[in-house]
Design a protein around this motif. Structure first.
Motif, PDB file in Angstrom:
ATOM      1  N   ILE A 196       0.864  -1.165   0.000  1.00 11.43           N
ATOM      2  CA  ILE A 196       0.000   0.000   0.000  1.00 11.43           C
ATOM      3  C   ILE A 196       0.907   1.223   0.000  1.00 11.43           C
ATOM      4  CG2 ILE A 196      -2.011  -1.073   1.084  1.00 11.43           C
ATOM      5  CD1 ILE A 196      -1.101   0.059   3.737  1.00 11.43           C
TER       6      ILE A 196
ATOM      7  N   ASP B 129      -3.265  10.712  -7.967  1.00  7.80           N
ATOM      8  CA  ASP B 129      -3.394   9.310  -7.565  1.00  7.80           C
ATOM      9  C   ASP B 129      -4.850   8.986  -7.279  1.00  7.80           C
ATOM     10  OD1 ASP B 129      -0.621   8.979  -7.622  1.00  7.80           O
ATOM     11  OD2 ASP B 129      -0.407   9.488  -5.499  1.00  7.80           O
ATOM     12  N   LYS B 130      -5.223   7.735  -7.447  1.00  8.39           N
ATOM     13  CA  LYS B 130      -6.525   7.273  -6.980  1.00  8.39           C
ATOM     14  C   LYS B 130      -6.420   7.113  -5.472  1.00  8.39           C
ATOM     15  CE  LYS B 130      -7.915   4.688 -11.067  1.00  8.39           C
ATOM     16  NZ  LYS B 130      -8.266   3.373 -11.596  1.00  8.39           N
ATOM     17  N   VAL B 131      -7.267   7.778  -4.735  1.00  9.79           N
ATOM     18  CA  VAL B 131      -7.258   7.684  -3.275  1.00  9.79           C
ATOM     19  C   VAL B 131      -8.372   6.730  -2.868  1.00  9.79           C
ATOM     20  CG1 VAL B 131      -7.497   8.933  -1.105  1.00  9.79           C
ATOM     21  CG2 VAL B 131      -6.310  10.005  -3.037  1.00  9.79           C
ATOM     22  N   TYR B 132      -7.989   5.602  -2.304  1.00 14.83           N
ATOM     23  CA  TYR B 132      -8.956   4.596  -1.895  1.00 14.83           C
ATOM     24  C   TYR B 132      -9.403   4.790  -0.451  1.00 14.83           C
ATOM     25  CZ  TYR B 132      -8.090   1.920  -6.147  1.00 14.83           C
ATOM     26  OH  TYR B 132      -8.017   1.522  -7.450  1.00 14.83           O
ATOM     27  N   ALA B 133      -8.536   5.310   0.382  1.00 14.72           N
ATOM     28  CA  ALA B 133      -8.851   5.485   1.798  1.00 14.72           C
ATOM     29  C   ALA B 133      -7.865   6.463   2.403  1.00 14.72           C
ATOM     30  CB  ALA B 133      -8.784   4.145   2.531  1.00 14.72           C
TER      31      ALA B 133
ATOM     32  N   ALA C  71      -5.983  -3.460   2.520  1.00 15.38           N
ATOM     33  CA  ALA C  71      -6.376  -3.429   1.104  1.00 15.38           C
ATOM     34  C   ALA C  71      -7.851  -3.773   0.949  1.00 15.38           C
ATOM     35  CB  ALA C  71      -5.509  -4.391   0.294  1.00 15.38           C
ATOM     36  N   LYS C  72      -8.322  -4.783   1.679  1.00 19.73           N
ATOM     37  CA  LYS C  72      -9.738  -5.152   1.611  1.00 19.73           C
ATOM     38  C   LYS C  72     -10.617  -3.998   2.080  1.00 19.73           C
ATOM     39  CE  LYS C  72     -13.244  -8.032   3.752  1.00 19.73           C
ATOM     40  NZ  LYS C  72     -13.498  -8.905   4.893  1.00 19.73           N
TER      41      LYS C  72
ATOM     42  N   ALA D 227      -9.879  -0.772   2.138  1.00 20.30           N
ATOM     43  CA  ALA D 227      -9.818   0.326   1.173  1.00 20.30           C
ATOM     44  C   ALA D 227     -10.704   0.042  -0.043  1.00 20.30           C
ATOM     45  CB  ALA D 227      -8.370   0.565   0.742  1.00 20.30           C
ATOM     46  N   LEU D 228     -10.690  -1.189  -0.522  1.00 23.99           N
ATOM     47  CA  LEU D 228     -11.549  -1.549  -1.654  1.00 23.99           C
ATOM     48  C   LEU D 228     -13.028  -1.509  -1.260  1.00 23.99           C
ATOM     49  CD1 LEU D 228      -9.402  -4.399  -3.202  1.00 23.99           C
ATOM     50  CD2 LEU D 228      -9.959  -2.194  -4.273  1.00 23.99           C
TER      51      LEU D 228
ATOM     52  N   ARG E  39     -13.939   2.098  -1.346  1.00 21.49           N
ATOM     53  CA  ARG E  39     -13.955   2.568  -2.733  1.00 21.49           C
ATOM     54  C   ARG E  39     -15.232   2.144  -3.448  1.00 21.49           C
ATOM     55  NH1 ARG E  39     -11.029   5.912  -6.215  1.00 21.49           N
ATOM     56  NH2 ARG E  39     -11.121   5.072  -8.298  1.00 21.49           N
ATOM     57  N   HIS E  40     -15.673   0.904  -3.216  1.00 18.97           N
ATOM     58  CA  HIS E  40     -16.835   0.369  -3.923  1.00 18.97           C
ATOM     59  C   HIS E  40     -18.128   0.440  -3.103  1.00 18.97           C
ATOM     60  CE1 HIS E  40     -14.328  -0.910  -7.235  1.00 18.97           C
ATOM     61  NE2 HIS E  40     -13.485  -1.445  -6.360  1.00 18.97           N
TER      62      HIS E  40
END
Length: 179
Positions: free
Chosen positions: A34, A47-51, A148-149, A151-152, A155-156
């Motif tokens: 990450i 950048d794509k910011v996921y969290a 990562a989980k 953050a995804l 994101r979704h």
């Protein structure tokens, strides 16, 4: 061999995080990465910011009854410190990505610790999950996989279920019943 002889590993090769069938964890291998940088820099770099990491805390379990039995007081203190550092009301948290190894000793202790901090006097639901039901325990990389989980999921805008869960253990929903 030591983990198997110690009764830590699931004899059926399935991780049932926060499920009554939890009988041990599954070892797996993996790596993750990450990238953490200040928000202003991430936005400047497009950048794509996921969290966003709003705060943190660190401690250790202290005295326990063994490696598979976490210290609930230490867990509760860590959660309180992390939410305080982040300036977040724990009652506004709707999902916790937990350690949840699928053990019959550790999962209930962890779920109830989360419930005591996040679920006390709560009016809505907070769900608890663990990536370990999907991919097993990545040992030192398990924290990165959980982040990562999460953050995804942010994101979704979806909370992925613990796979194979049927009989939910007490503690997988943080409700006011723990007050």
């Amino acid at each position: 061999m030591g983990f198997s002889q110690g009764g830590f590993l699931s004899p059926d090769g399935i991780c049932y995080s926060f499920d009554d069938r939890g009988n041990g964890y599954i070892r797996s291998e993996g790596a993750g990465l990450i990238i953490i940088k200040p928000l202003a820099q991430a936005l400047r770099d497009k950048d794509k910011v996921y969290a966003m990491v709003r705060g943190s805390a660190a401690n250790q379990d202290g005295a326990t009854k063994g490696i598979s039995a976490p210290n609930p007081l230490a867990q509760q203190q860590l959660l309180k410190e992390a939410y305080e550092d982040a300036g977040i009301d724990p009652h506004k948290v709707q999902y916790v990505e937990a350690h949840g190894t699928g053990t019959f000793v550790g999962d209930p202790i962890e779920a109830n610790s989360i419930g005591k901090v996040i679920g006390t006097k709560r009016k809505d639901v907070c769900y608890i999950g663990s990536i370990k039901s999907n991919i097993g325990h990545l040992e030192p990389a398990s924290g990165v996989a959980g982040i990562a989980k999460l953050a995804l999921a942010l994101r979704h805008a979806i909370i992925p279920p613990n796979i194979r869960s049927e009989e939910r253990r007490v503690g997988t929903e943080c409700r006011s019943r723990w007050s």
